[in-house]
Design an enzyme around this catalytic site. Structure first.
Site, short mmCIF file in Angstrom:
data_model
loop_
_atom_site.label_atom_id
_atom_site.label_comp_id
_atom_site.label_asym_id
_atom_site.label_seq_id
_atom_site.Cartn_x
_atom_site.Cartn_y
_atom_site.Cartn_z
N ASN A 1 0.82 -1.23 -0.07
CA ASN A 1 0.16 -0.15 -0.18
C ASN A 1 0.96 1.13 0.01
O ASN A 1 1.58 1.66 1.06
CB ASN A 1 -0.97 -0.04 0.98
CG ASN A 1 -1.61 1.32 1.30
OD1 ASN A 1 -1.85 1.95 0.41
ND2 ASN A 1 -2.22 1.32 2.61
N TRP A 2 0.86 1.95 -1.20
CA TRP A 2 2.04 2.84 -1.23
C TRP A 2 1.30 4.33 -0.83
O TRP A 2 2.22 5.41 -0.65
CB TRP A 2 2.57 2.88 -2.81
CG TRP A 2 3.19 2.11 -3.24
CD1 TRP A 2 3.99 1.17 -2.50
CD2 TRP A 2 3.56 1.87 -4.73
NE1 TRP A 2 4.72 0.56 -3.39
CE2 TRP A 2 4.79 0.84 -4.56
CE3 TRP A 2 3.42 2.48 -5.83
CZ2 TRP A 2 5.37 0.20 -5.79
CZ3 TRP A 2 4.04 2.14 -7.11
CH2 TRP A 2 5.07 1.03 -6.94
N LYS A 3 0.06 4.47 -0.43
CA LYS A 3 -0.54 5.57 -0.12
C LYS A 3 -0.13 6.70 -0.93
O LYS A 3 -0.28 6.66 -2.05
CB LYS A 3 0.15 5.82 1.49
CG LYS A 3 -0.21 4.52 2.46
CD LYS A 3 -0.03 4.95 3.74
CE LYS A 3 -0.01 3.50 4.59
NZ LYS A 3 0.07 3.68 6.09
N HIS B 1 -9.46 1.95 4.56
CA HIS B 1 -7.93 1.98 5.56
C HIS B 1 -8.43 3.14 6.41
O HIS B 1 -9.10 3.99 6.50
CB HIS B 1 -7.18 2.48 4.55
CG HIS B 1 -5.78 2.52 5.11
ND1 HIS B 1 -5.32 3.45 5.99
CD2 HIS B 1 -4.78 1.68 5.03
CE1 HIS B 1 -4.13 3.09 6.46
NE2 HIS B 1 -3.77 2.04 5.98
N GLU C 1 -6.64 5.54 7.76
CA GLU C 1 -6.46 6.75 7.15
C GLU C 1 -7.45 7.39 6.55
O GLU C 1 -7.99 8.60 6.74
CB GLU C 1 -5.11 6.93 6.25
CG GLU C 1 -3.83 6.70 7.19
CD GLU C 1 -2.58 5.93 6.37
OE1 GLU C 1 -2.92 5.86 5.14
OE2 GLU C 1 -1.91 5.46 7.29
N GLU D 1 -5.57 -4.21 10.90
CA GLU D 1 -4.57 -3.21 11.01
C GLU D 1 -4.90 -2.34 12.35
O GLU D 1 -5.40 -1.45 12.24
CB GLU D 1 -4.57 -2.39 9.74
CG GLU D 1 -4.14 -2.95 8.68
CD GLU D 1 -3.43 -1.91 7.55
OE1 GLU D 1 -2.50 -2.38 7.20
OE2 GLU D 1 -4.24 -1.02 7.26
N GLY E 1 2.41 2.72 10.89
CA GLY E 1 3.53 3.76 10.58
C GLY E 1 4.23 4.17 11.77
O GLY E 1 4.82 4.96 12.02
N SER F 1 3.29 -1.72 10.56
CA SER F 1 4.84 -2.00 10.64
C SER F 1 5.23 -3.26 10.36
O SER F 1 6.35 -3.68 11.18
CB SER F 1 5.17 -1.50 12.12
OG SER F 1 4.92 -0.19 12.17
N GLY G 1 2.77 -0.86 4.37
CA GLY G 1 2.83 0.31 3.89
C GLY G 1 4.28 0.73 3.71
O GLY G 1 4.79 0.45 2.74
N GLY G 2 4.79 1.34 4.55
CA GLY G 2 6.12 2.04 4.85
C GLY G 2 7.29 1.10 4.13
O GLY G 2 8.11 1.48 3.36
P1 PGA Z 1 2.81 0.57 7.84
O1 PGA Z 1 1.42 0.88 7.10
O2 PGA Z 1 3.30 -0.62 7.32
O3 PGA Z 1 3.48 1.63 7.40
O4 PGA Z 1 2.66 0.60 9.18
C1 PGA Z 1 0.46 -0.27 7.01
C2 PGA Z 1 -0.95 0.25 6.43
O5 PGA Z 1 -1.32 1.51 6.74
O6 PGA Z 1 -1.46 -0.52 5.40
#
Ligand code: PGA
Length: 252
Positions: free
Chosen positions: A9-11, A95, A97, A167, A173, A213, A234-235
């Site tokens: 997930n590149w956001k 998600h 966010e 999640e 993050g 994470s 994500g990251g």
């Molecule tokens: P993260 O994000 O791996 O940076 O914690 C995961 C996500 O939000 O899908």
């Protein structure tokens, strides 16, 4: 057996050139992910460019969101048929966010899930508790509410197309990962809930990803848990080499 699924997930990251470069490196470092479903969710702007490039790879394309109507006067929105048109097989929905910054509710998630399924996309439906909810002992109640409401429109037959992503918000993050047993506790609860609501055979088919994470250092232990069927990353998915290491978990 459920096919494991790991998604990037590149956001809000990467230009078209950066996205193409990532796929080139990933395809070189992980040309054969074996039985693993690998999904890449770039921003909308890079979908078309990756559609062509991904044809020569085993990787699937996903969008990070969609709108529930097919077409109409909805400035700024993108629909399921448009995402299918640009080569998406999956779409991330709800998600945290989007829930936090864009006011998405379980009712909105339910509409988007229904639209995705109707349009032939597999939804990756994100759920998870906040730090305060975990501290108050409300984790399982929150997850139950999000699943029951978010998947309200799902018939048993369609449910096997759904991927759930657990999640916990305190792990996204932050560098703090849920321990494998914390994650398994939530995933096991979700499997039981799916069994109660939709029946055992379909509950066994639904893949449940862990997200928050995830890194090359913790993927092996997470994937060893019986109800963890993959990861939403994500990251650590922004760097092709790091993501390739995650995909190669358990391999020498
Ligand atoms: P993260 O994000 O791996 O940076 O914690 C995961 C996500 O939000 O899908």
């Amino acid at each position: 057996m459920r096919q494991p699924i790991i998604a990037a997930n590149w956001k809000l990251h990467k230009t078209i050139a950066e996205a193409r470069q990532f796929v080139a490196v990933l395809a070189q470092q992980c040309p054969d992910p074996g039985p693993l479903d690998v999904v890449i969710a770039p921003p909308f702007t890079a979908l078309a460019a990756l559609q062509d490039q991904l044809r020569a790879t085993p990787f699937h394309l996903a969008a990070q969101d969609l709108f529930w109507e097919h077409s109409g006067a909805y400035t700024g929105e993108v629909s399921a048929p448009m995402l299918v048109d640009v080569g998406c097989a999956y779409v991330i929905i709800g998600h945290s966010e989007r829930r936090q910054y864009f006011g998405e509710t379980d009712a909105i998630v339910a509409k988007k899930v229904a639209a995705a399924l109707q349009g032939g996309l597999r939804p990756i439906v994100c759920i998870g508790e906040s730090p305060a909810q975990r501290q108050a002992g409300e984790t399982l109640t929150v997850l139950e509410r999000q699943v029951r409401h978010g998947l309200a429109a799902c018939q048993s037959a369609a449910l096997s197309q759904v991927v759930l992503a657990y999640e916990p918000l305190w792990a996204i993050g932050t560098g703090v990962t849920a321990t494998p047993s914390q994650a398994q506790e939530a995933h096991g609860f979700l499997r039981t809930l799916l069994t109660q609501v939709w029946g055992e055979s379909v509950a066994h088919m639904v893949r449940i990803q862990y997200g928050g994470s995830v890194r090359p250092e913790n993927i092996v232990a997470l994937m060893a848990e019986p109800d963890i069927d993959g990861a939403l990353v994500g990251g650590a998915s922004l760097d092709a080499t790091t993501f390739a290491q995650i995909l190669m978990y358990g391999r020498k």
